[in-house]
Motif scaffolding. Structure first.
Motif, mmCIF file in Angstrom:
data_model
loop_
_atom_site.group_PDB
_atom_site.id
_atom_site.type_symbol
_atom_site.label_atom_id
_atom_site.label_comp_id
_atom_site.label_asym_id
_atom_site.label_seq_id
_atom_site.Cartn_x
_atom_site.Cartn_y
_atom_site.Cartn_z
ATOM 1 N N GLU A 197 0.804 -1.214 0.000
ATOM 2 C CA GLU A 197 0.000 0.000 0.000
ATOM 3 C C GLU A 197 0.839 1.267 0.000
ATOM 4 O O GLU A 197 0.433 2.295 -0.525
ATOM 5 N N ASP A 198 2.028 1.209 0.599
ATOM 6 C CA ASP A 198 2.886 2.391 0.649
ATOM 7 C C ASP A 198 3.723 2.557 -0.617
ATOM 8 O O ASP A 198 4.568 3.447 -0.702
ATOM 9 N N GLY A 199 3.490 1.695 -1.617
ATOM 10 C CA GLY A 199 4.204 1.800 -2.886
ATOM 11 C C GLY A 199 5.513 1.028 -2.933
ATOM 12 O O GLY A 199 6.113 0.901 -4.001
ATOM 13 N N LYS A 200 5.971 0.515 -1.799
ATOM 14 C CA LYS A 200 7.208 -0.264 -1.764
ATOM 15 C C LYS A 200 6.923 -1.711 -2.125
ATOM 16 O O LYS A 200 5.794 -2.181 -2.031
ATOM 17 N N ARG A 201 7.964 -2.413 -2.549
ATOM 18 C CA ARG A 201 7.831 -3.822 -2.888
ATOM 19 C C ARG A 201 8.513 -4.680 -1.834
ATOM 20 O O ARG A 201 9.516 -4.279 -1.235
#
Length: 238
Positions: free
Chosen positions: A84-88
């Motif tokens: 959700e925070d854009g990190k993988r």
């Protein structure tokens, strides 16, 4: 045959290399593997894996055979997800998939776990099938033809060689899940590797077949012997 699966040493991911601690870990695992000898060395094409294999190659007088398919980058592309925070991050590290992977509905799907509606949204099937196909081809080149999903191998050429394979955590979980015929969700949530952890697998022929046995998993006895710190991913001392 004995197969040593070795995770790389303490890494720097950018640029891809080992830390000074990782270099000492690589030297320690080389001393361990040299005790009984290594007949052949394989390595991922990642620099951190190659650097980890170097001391073992020097002591045992081997040249590493580089395997591009074992490079972590390929497994990451298919088995990591965007959060959700854009990190993988690896799917098996995320709370959502750790819970799902342990659920009865995933267990009931068995080897077709990636067909679950939540899993089908991602590239899991593609990534797992690629690693499974490459793993089976690799083991057949060593004399063992996988009878997939039975836990057994047909022995084409029995040998007493000791093989060292230097690679990674994320890739390794899929690799061993295939080798042992343990569904990836179960294996990736319940097993892991420390830096230079050594997994020892015995391939012993019985009437033309072989059921590989894990003699030890992610052992770090070489780190204790050399007085090096033992951590899991730099976080938990054990």
């Amino acid at each position: 045959m004995i197969l040593y699966y070795v995770r790389h040493g303490d890494p720097i991911y950018n640029p891809d290399s080992l830390t000074p601690l990782g270099e000492r870990q690589a030297e320690a695992v080389a001393k361990r593997l040299a005790l009984y000898g290594v007949d052949k060395v394989y390595s991922s094409t990642s620099t951190r894996a190659i650097q980890t294999s170097k001391p073992t190659c020097e002591i045992t007088k081997n040249e590493p055979e580089l395997l591009e398919w074992a490079k972590e980058h390929h497994a990451w592309a298919d088995l990591a997800i965007e959060m959700e925070d854009g990190k993988r991050d690896w799917c098996f590290f995320t709370p959502k998939f750790r819970e799902l992977f342990c659920s009865k509905e995933i267990r009931d799907l068995g080897d077709n776990w990636y067909d679950h509606p939540e899993c089908a949204k991602y590239n899991f099937k593609k990534g797992i099938e690629r690693i499974y196909n490459e793993t089976d081809a690799f083991l057949e080149s060593l004399g063992y033809r996988h009878i997939r999903y039975t836990g057994k191998y047909r022995v084409k050429e029995q040998n007493d060689k000791r093989i060292a394979f230097f690679a990674h955590q994320g890739f390794g979980l899929a690799f061993l899940s295939c080798l042992l015929d343990i569904p990836y969700p179960a294996f990736s949530t319940h097993y892991d590797f420390c830096h230079t952890g050594v997994t020892v697998i015995e391939f012993k022929e019985e009437n033309g077949f072989c059921i590989p046995r894990v003699l030890t998993h992610s052992s770090d006895s070489h780190l204790y012997r050399e007085g090096l710190p033992t951590f899991y991913n730099r976080q938990v001392r054990f």
